[in-house]
Design an enzyme around this catalytic site. Structure first.
Site, mmCIF file in Angstrom:
data_model
loop_
_atom_site.group_PDB
_atom_site.id
_atom_site.type_symbol
_atom_site.label_atom_id
_atom_site.label_comp_id
_atom_site.label_asym_id
_atom_site.label_seq_id
_atom_site.Cartn_x
_atom_site.Cartn_y
_atom_site.Cartn_z
ATOM 1 N N THR A 96 0.876 -1.175 0.000
ATOM 2 C CA THR A 96 0.000 0.000 0.000
ATOM 3 C C THR A 96 0.912 1.223 0.000
ATOM 4 O O THR A 96 1.641 1.452 0.975
ATOM 5 C CB THR A 96 -0.888 0.030 1.260
ATOM 6 O OG1 THR A 96 -1.692 -1.148 1.272
ATOM 7 C CG2 THR A 96 -1.784 1.252 1.259
ATOM 8 N N LYS A 171 -7.919 1.765 -2.920
ATOM 9 C CA LYS A 171 -7.638 1.373 -1.522
ATOM 10 C C LYS A 171 -7.732 2.589 -0.588
ATOM 11 O O LYS A 171 -8.359 2.521 0.470
ATOM 12 C CB LYS A 171 -6.240 0.743 -1.473
ATOM 13 C CG LYS A 171 -5.656 0.632 -0.093
ATOM 14 C CD LYS A 171 -5.553 -0.767 0.414
ATOM 15 C CE LYS A 171 -5.139 -0.740 1.872
ATOM 16 N NZ LYS A 171 -5.221 -1.976 2.549
ATOM 17 N N LYS A 246 -1.812 5.258 8.529
ATOM 18 C CA LYS A 246 -1.006 5.247 7.293
ATOM 19 C C LYS A 246 -1.895 5.518 6.070
ATOM 20 O O LYS A 246 -1.565 6.352 5.230
ATOM 21 C CB LYS A 246 -0.319 3.878 7.133
ATOM 22 C CG LYS A 246 0.412 3.748 5.815
ATOM 23 C CD LYS A 246 0.966 2.362 5.523
ATOM 24 C CE LYS A 246 1.507 2.337 4.099
ATOM 25 N NZ LYS A 246 2.075 1.054 3.708
HETATM 26 P P1 NAD Z 1 6.009 -5.839 7.329
HETATM 27 O O1 NAD Z 1 6.789 -4.704 7.868
HETATM 28 O O2 NAD Z 1 5.645 -6.974 8.220
HETATM 29 O O3 NAD Z 1 6.749 -6.452 6.042
HETATM 30 C C1 NAD Z 1 7.500 -5.718 5.125
HETATM 31 C C2 NAD Z 1 8.757 -6.518 4.820
HETATM 32 O O4 NAD Z 1 9.501 -5.860 3.810
HETATM 33 C C3 NAD Z 1 9.693 -6.648 6.036
HETATM 34 O O5 NAD Z 1 9.894 -8.020 6.327
HETATM 35 C C4 NAD Z 1 10.967 -5.949 5.576
HETATM 36 O O6 NAD Z 1 12.135 -6.550 6.097
HETATM 37 C C5 NAD Z 1 10.875 -6.089 4.085
HETATM 38 N N1 NAD Z 1 11.689 -5.120 3.345
HETATM 39 C C6 NAD Z 1 11.740 -3.780 3.498
HETATM 40 N N2 NAD Z 1 12.635 -3.244 2.629
HETATM 41 C C7 NAD Z 1 13.163 -4.283 1.939
HETATM 42 C C8 NAD Z 1 14.146 -4.387 0.912
HETATM 43 N N3 NAD Z 1 14.775 -3.318 0.431
HETATM 44 N N4 NAD Z 1 14.453 -5.611 0.438
HETATM 45 C C9 NAD Z 1 13.825 -6.713 0.923
HETATM 46 N N5 NAD Z 1 12.883 -6.680 1.893
HETATM 47 C C10 NAD Z 1 12.559 -5.478 2.385
HETATM 48 O O7 NAD Z 1 4.690 -5.170 6.709
HETATM 49 P P2 NAD Z 1 3.316 -5.922 6.328
HETATM 50 O O8 NAD Z 1 2.373 -5.844 7.473
HETATM 51 O O9 NAD Z 1 3.633 -7.228 5.688
HETATM 52 O O10 NAD Z 1 2.741 -4.899 5.233
HETATM 53 C C11 NAD Z 1 3.276 -4.852 3.925
HETATM 54 C C12 NAD Z 1 2.413 -3.920 3.085
HETATM 55 O O11 NAD Z 1 1.069 -4.391 3.094
HETATM 56 C C13 NAD Z 1 2.370 -2.477 3.624
HETATM 57 O O12 NAD Z 1 2.398 -1.593 2.525
HETATM 58 C C14 NAD Z 1 1.020 -2.412 4.356
HETATM 59 O O13 NAD Z 1 0.477 -1.112 4.393
HETATM 60 C C15 NAD Z 1 0.180 -3.347 3.497
HETATM 61 N N6 NAD Z 1 -0.950 -3.961 4.216
HETATM 62 C C16 NAD Z 1 -0.752 -4.538 5.441
HETATM 63 C C17 NAD Z 1 -1.841 -5.119 6.097
HETATM 64 C C18 NAD Z 1 -1.661 -5.770 7.455
HETATM 65 O O14 NAD Z 1 -2.678 -6.087 8.087
HETATM 66 N N7 NAD Z 1 -0.440 -6.015 7.916
HETATM 67 C C19 NAD Z 1 -3.110 -5.099 5.499
HETATM 68 C C20 NAD Z 1 -3.265 -4.536 4.242
HETATM 69 C C21 NAD Z 1 -2.165 -3.963 3.592
#
Ligand code: NAD
Length: 296
Positions: A96, A171, A246
């Protein structure tokens, strides 16, 4: 079955990648966290030591990253996705992020001869684990058609919202409705309490009257009327206040960039920002009712 490079194996990306493995795809994943990569290997995927090694030779690349800055750098930096993969590779960003970055990265991918879609999700960690996410997709028709069977391994609702960036637009517009409507429903319950009107009575009346909305009938912010709502589990998320903040910030950024008038969205952002700063980032977003009572 496709060879898929998956970047970002966090709370959402980890289970999504595992579902792709389960569906028979050959998934090579990478993440800054070695633990996250180890979990993918345990699920049957392969560890990619770097972005370039994870995506080299992939037919499809999927990213699930925290924010726009990460997406821009993972795709566009030297040694990133766009400089590594072959023309014709399908790129799917499920993060997102802001609409501007999404469109800029899709433009750079198109210039390099790649199909790219933005496909942010709703459904949270439970939806990612269960393979029941909703995908809101922006991109060309041909790219959408290529992506659909891949997304179907991770979700059950896949909606094409238009051209590049329109998945992100859908979204943030939806979640702005959600943030505003949740605060409205909370305020109505707080007023009802002051007036001596029973929660259940207000629920029964408004859920079949013009106040009806998802925040009331599916996610009621007071305990009792909706059994599955986080209000019945001390506001454990669910959908955290930090996630809501966010998305409201992204909506306000988009409103400023386009000149749209969204005063209620701005108020919702301000209230969730206060709630977050008061130490409730990890409280479910419906817990803002306690804050509105002055008892958070
Ligand atoms: P998270 O922080 O758990 O996961 C993100 C991952 O990306 C981390 O493991 C991090 O180490 C990795 N990362 C960051 N930079 C990197 C790079 N350069 N190379 C490789 N890996 C890298 O976050 P999440 O909860 O999984 O959310 C991910 C996305 O999904 C976000 O944009 C969030 O807004 C969206 N989202 C999350 C939810 C939720 O409930 N968690 C729901 C809908 C949407």
């Amino acid at each position: 079955m496709a060879k898929i490079g998956f970047i970002g194996l966090g709370n959402m990306g980890g289970p999504m990648a595992a579902n792709l493995v389960k569906a028979g795809h050959d998934v090579i994943g990478t993440d800054l966290s070695a633990d996250a990569v180890a979990q993918l290997v345990e699920a049957g995927g392969t560890a990619g030591p770097s972005i370039a090694e994870a995506v080299n030779g992939a037919e499809v690349v999927i990213t699930m990253l925290p924010a726009g800055s990460h997406v821009r750098s993972v795709y566009l930096a030297e040694g990133g996705v766009v400089t590594t993969v072959a023309a014709g590779t399908l790129l799917i960003d499920c993060s997102t992020i802001d609409v501007q970055t999404s469109r800029a990265v899709a433009g750079a991918a198109a210039d390099a001869g790649m199909d790219m879609i933005d496909a942010p999700v709703s459904g949270g960690v439970a939806g990612a684990a269960g393979g029941t996410l909703t995908f809101m997709v922006g991109g060309e028709d041909g790219a959408f058609a290529r992506a659909e069977p891949i997304l179907a391994a991770m979700g059950k609702n896949i909606v094409h919202a238009g051209g590049a960036g329109n998945g992100q637009a859908a979204k943030i517009c939806n979640n702005m409705i959600l943030g505003v409507s949740m605060i409205g429903v909370c305020e109505a319950f707080v007023l009802a309490e002051k007036l001596g009107l029973d929660h259940q009575k207000l629920f029964d009346i408004s859920s079949t009257a013009s106040g009806q909305c998802w925040s009331l009938t599916s996610y009621c912010p007071v305990p009792g009327p909706v059994e599955t709502a986080p209000s019945n589990r001390d506001y454990q998320p669910g959908f955290s206040a930090a996630m809501m903040l966010k998305d409201l910030r992204l909506a306000q950024e988009a409103a400023q960039n386009t000149g749209a008038s969204t005063p209620m969205g701005a108020q919702a952002q301000a209230l969730y920002s206060l709630f977050d700063a008061a130490g409730h980032a990890n409280t479910d977003f419906s817990g803002i009712i306690r804050f509105l009572r002055g008892k958070a």
